[in-house]
Design a protein around this motif. Structure first.
Motif, PDB file in Angstrom:
ATOM      1  N   HIS A  27       0.830  -1.211   0.000  1.00 41.54           N
ATOM      2  CA  HIS A  27       0.000   0.000   0.000  1.00 41.54           C
ATOM      3  C   HIS A  27       0.862   1.259   0.000  1.00 41.54           C
ATOM      4  O   HIS A  27       0.590   2.205  -0.742  1.00 41.54           O
ATOM      5  CB  HIS A  27      -0.932  -0.040   1.220  1.00 41.54           C
ATOM      6  CG  HIS A  27      -1.769   1.178   1.405  1.00 41.54           C
ATOM      7  ND1 HIS A  27      -2.844   1.468   0.594  1.00 41.54           N
ATOM      8  CD2 HIS A  27      -1.692   2.188   2.306  1.00 41.54           C
ATOM      9  CE1 HIS A  27      -3.387   2.605   0.997  1.00 41.54           C
ATOM     10  NE2 HIS A  27      -2.699   3.062   2.033  1.00 41.54           N
ATOM     11  N   ARG A  30       2.551   1.659  -3.369  1.00 34.37           N
ATOM     12  CA  ARG A  30       1.534   2.068  -4.348  1.00 34.37           C
ATOM     13  C   ARG A  30       1.228   3.564  -4.195  1.00 34.37           C
ATOM     14  O   ARG A  30       1.175   4.310  -5.178  1.00 34.37           O
ATOM     15  CB  ARG A  30       0.267   1.236  -4.181  1.00 34.37           C
ATOM     16  CG  ARG A  30      -0.810   1.573  -5.209  1.00 34.37           C
ATOM     17  CD  ARG A  30      -2.040   0.679  -5.102  1.00 34.37           C
ATOM     18  NE  ARG A  30      -1.706  -0.664  -5.542  1.00 34.37           N
ATOM     19  CZ  ARG A  30      -1.723  -1.743  -4.749  1.00 34.37           C
ATOM     20  NH1 ARG A  30      -2.076  -1.641  -3.486  1.00 34.37           N
ATOM     21  NH2 ARG A  30      -1.398  -2.926  -5.212  1.00 34.37           N
ATOM     22  N   GLN A  31       1.057   4.016  -2.955  1.00 30.53           N
ATOM     23  CA  GLN A  31       0.782   5.433  -2.691  1.00 30.53           C
ATOM     24  C   GLN A  31       1.934   6.317  -3.179  1.00 30.53           C
ATOM     25  O   GLN A  31       1.702   7.364  -3.787  1.00 30.53           O
ATOM     26  CB  GLN A  31       0.583   5.680  -1.196  1.00 30.53           C
ATOM     27  CG  GLN A  31      -0.790   5.366  -0.681  1.00 30.53           C
ATOM     28  CD  GLN A  31      -0.915   5.761   0.782  1.00 30.53           C
ATOM     29  OE1 GLN A  31      -0.007   5.548   1.582  1.00 30.53           O
ATOM     30  NE2 GLN A  31      -2.050   6.346   1.129  1.00 30.53           N
ATOM     31  N   THR A  34       1.865   6.491  -6.980  1.00 31.08           N
ATOM     32  CA  THR A  34       0.684   7.221  -7.438  1.00 31.08           C
ATOM     33  C   THR A  34       0.862   8.721  -7.195  1.00 31.08           C
ATOM     34  O   THR A  34       0.544   9.536  -8.074  1.00 31.08           O
ATOM     35  CB  THR A  34      -0.586   6.695  -6.724  1.00 31.08           C
ATOM     36  OG1 THR A  34      -0.703   5.296  -6.999  1.00 31.08           O
ATOM     37  CG2 THR A  34      -1.827   7.404  -7.197  1.00 31.08           C
ATOM     38  N   TYR A  38       2.560   8.262 -11.542  1.00 33.68           N
ATOM     39  CA  TYR A  38       2.628   7.096 -12.434  1.00 33.68           C
ATOM     40  C   TYR A  38       1.226   6.551 -12.648  1.00 33.68           C
ATOM     41  O   TYR A  38       0.414   6.509 -11.720  1.00 33.68           O
ATOM     42  CB  TYR A  38       3.545   6.023 -11.833  1.00 33.68           C
ATOM     43  CG  TYR A  38       4.995   6.460 -11.813  1.00 33.68           C
ATOM     44  CD1 TYR A  38       5.763   6.401 -12.976  1.00 33.68           C
ATOM     45  CD2 TYR A  38       5.575   6.982 -10.670  1.00 33.68           C
ATOM     46  CE1 TYR A  38       7.076   6.843 -12.974  1.00 33.68           C
ATOM     47  CE2 TYR A  38       6.888   7.422 -10.665  1.00 33.68           C
ATOM     48  CZ  TYR A  38       7.631   7.350 -11.820  1.00 33.68           C
ATOM     49  OH  TYR A  38       8.931   7.793 -11.822  1.00 33.68           O
ATOM     50  N   PRO A  39       0.922   6.131 -13.870  1.00 36.92           N
ATOM     51  CA  PRO A  39      -0.429   5.608 -14.151  1.00 36.92           C
ATOM     52  C   PRO A  39      -0.685   4.279 -13.425  1.00 36.92           C
ATOM     53  O   PRO A  39       0.258   3.520 -13.180  1.00 36.92           O
ATOM     54  CB  PRO A  39      -0.435   5.421 -15.672  1.00 36.92           C
ATOM     55  CG  PRO A  39       0.988   5.409 -16.091  1.00 36.92           C
ATOM     56  CD  PRO A  39       1.779   6.142 -15.050  1.00 36.92           C
ATOM     57  N   PRO A  40      -1.945   4.003 -13.094  1.00 37.98           N
ATOM     58  CA  PRO A  40      -2.295   2.794 -12.334  1.00 37.98           C
ATOM     59  C   PRO A  40      -1.758   1.491 -12.935  1.00 37.98           C
ATOM     60  O   PRO A  40      -1.320   0.612 -12.189  1.00 37.98           O
ATOM     61  CB  PRO A  40      -3.831   2.792 -12.323  1.00 37.98           C
ATOM     62  CG  PRO A  40      -4.194   4.233 -12.499  1.00 37.98           C
ATOM     63  CD  PRO A  40      -3.126   4.835 -13.358  1.00 37.98           C
ATOM     64  N   ASP A  41      -1.782   1.359 -14.272  1.00 39.38           N
ATOM     65  CA  ASP A  41      -1.293   0.104 -14.873  1.00 39.38           C
ATOM     66  C   ASP A  41       0.210  -0.058 -14.660  1.00 39.38           C
ATOM     67  O   ASP A  41       0.695  -1.164 -14.397  1.00 39.38           O
ATOM     68  CB  ASP A  41      -1.664   0.018 -16.360  1.00 39.38           C
ATOM     69  CG  ASP A  41      -1.133   1.201 -17.166  1.00 39.38           C
ATOM     70  OD1 ASP A  41      -0.967   2.305 -16.596  1.00 39.38           O
ATOM     71  OD2 ASP A  41      -0.887   1.019 -18.379  1.00 39.38           O
ATOM     72  N   VAL A  43       1.926   1.281 -12.126  1.00 45.23           N
ATOM     73  CA  VAL A  43       2.080   1.034 -10.687  1.00 45.23           C
ATOM     74  C   VAL A  43       1.808  -0.441 -10.399  1.00 45.23           C
ATOM     75  O   VAL A  43       2.587  -1.097  -9.690  1.00 45.23           O
ATOM     76  CB  VAL A  43       1.143   1.947  -9.859  1.00 45.23           C
ATOM     77  CG1 VAL A  43       1.132   1.543  -8.390  1.00 45.23           C
ATOM     78  CG2 VAL A  43       1.542   3.409 -10.017  1.00 45.23           C
ATOM     79  N   ALA A  44       0.729  -0.974 -10.951  1.00 49.80           N
ATOM     80  CA  ALA A  44       0.376  -2.381 -10.722  1.00 49.80           C
ATOM     81  C   ALA A  44       1.477  -3.314 -11.228  1.00 49.80           C
ATOM     82  O   ALA A  44       1.813  -4.304 -10.561  1.00 49.80           O
ATOM     83  CB  ALA A  44      -0.952  -2.709 -11.408  1.00 49.80           C
TER      84      ALA A  44
END
Length: 163
Positions: A27, A30-31, A34, A38-41, A43-44
């Protein structure tokens, strides 16, 4: 504004720098990514790669972090669980970390250690004030009511006798 994708460092490198400072939860990483735009894809993908490389392991983080905090007498299981939840650790991993902690940790002894440290700042106060402050201090650290009462009686008994 935000730097363009060309000017911005690689998300993988940023994540490694974030983890180099101290261990983090999924988490938290990820935070951090973000927040940097950086775009969600992307980051994932970085999170998946970090997890596969075992740079991110929330269960291990929870065990290590809870053990270190408990050994210092900084917090009891209730507070540790709250803090781990705010760091984004899943409930099952928190429960497992706290189960492991029960084998190596005595809450009454930890409360006693915390009380000994706190008593220095309570010297010279009237007994009821010292008792109230010590109880509030231990309560904020997540110790149960029985442990708080027992610890206050034990460490402030001399003050009670002099009333």
């Amino acid at each position: 504004g935000r730097p363009s994708a060309r000017e911005r460092p690689d998300a993988w490198q940023v994540a490694l720098k974030v983890l180099a400072v101290r261990a983090r939860t999924t988490h938290e990483v990820r935070q951090a990514l973000t927040r940097r735009g950086y775009p969600p894809d992307e980051v994932a993908a970085v999170i998946a790669r970090l997890t596969a490389a075992r740079y991110l392991d929330d269960a291990d983080f929870a065990r290590t972090w809870a053990s270190a905090r408990a050994r210092r007498g900084a917090a009891a299981p209730a507070r540790l669980a709250r803090e781990l939840r705010t760091k984004g650790v899943a409930g099952g991993e928190i429960a497992a970390a706290l189960r492991g902690l029960q084998e190596e940790w005595d809450p009454a002894a930890a409360a006693g250690e915390a009380a000994k440290r706190k008593l220095k700042s309570l010297q010279g106060l009237p007994a009821p004030v010292a008792r109230r402050r010590l109880a509030a201090f231990l309560d904020r650290r997540g110790f149960s009511a029985d442990i708080v009462l027992t610890t206050c009686r034990r460490y402030l008994a001399a003050a009670d006798e002099s009333d």
